[in-house]
Design a protein around this motif. Sequence first.
Motif: not given
Length: 279
Positions: A29-30, A34, A89-90, A93-94, A97, A187, A191
């Motif tokens: 999904d990443t 991205t 974004q990458n 979110v990363d 998490q 996300s 996003i």
Amino acid sequence: MSESTLPGPIGLARTRIAYEIRGYFRQGDTVFFTFLFPVLILTIFSSIFTGYLSPTTGMLDEPAPGALSMATYYLPGIVAAGLLLSGVQNLAVDIAQEKYNGRLKRLGGTPMSPLTYFLGKLGQVFMTGIGQCALILAVAVLLFDVTLPSDAASWLTFAWVFVLGLAASAVLGIALSALPRSGRSASAVVIPIVLILQFISGVYVLNFQLPDAVQNVANVFPLAWLARGMRSALLPQDMVVLEQGETWAHGATLAVLLAWLIVGTVLARLTFRWIRRDA
């Protein structure tokens, strides 16, 4: 190996970068949202908007001297958006998490320093950003007959805008990772912010078609300047008449991207923690 001979934070960064890159490409999904998403957007937009754009006569249905295909005009903004996705974004979110699934807490209990961790993330962003950009340019040239600049000055502009824009996006992504209240919400929080910036910064809507008020708001943030800088590098000089103020404004682009790089670095340093805020 004794403790005195262990590599320092910078020496360990190469190993950490390789680890981060492997982890990045293992997350489907990443990679899609991205890495490959800008390529998909370029393909869709270039297939739907098949007209031409002239700096003097506007939109045309047929090619004319001095007119560019819509694929050519959309390309710089999509390259800029790709850098924002790779950085903001990458990483936002990363890291969020990792924070809420306990991985950061476990890393905090190891000898790894925050510097090594940050260098790993930044290295991953730069390596994947370079690969993504090369892929976007290749698709534009091979599938949509986009002609890239051939002069050194344009590529020098491209290089400094790329490096500053990606660095600013990366540190802002680290800083923004402190905003989500849980890993699941990361996300949902990040996003929409990135999507709104793309719409008001002339990525999906042609920049010269945006009202001045919207452009002025967008100019507060780095993406509008990143896209403008990319247009100055990848488009012919006569397209400058479509810019706000009819100038590429390289000085302002440099100043804004540097300012956001500094702001992002300070915020990342102030907000980063190995553990959750509620732990």
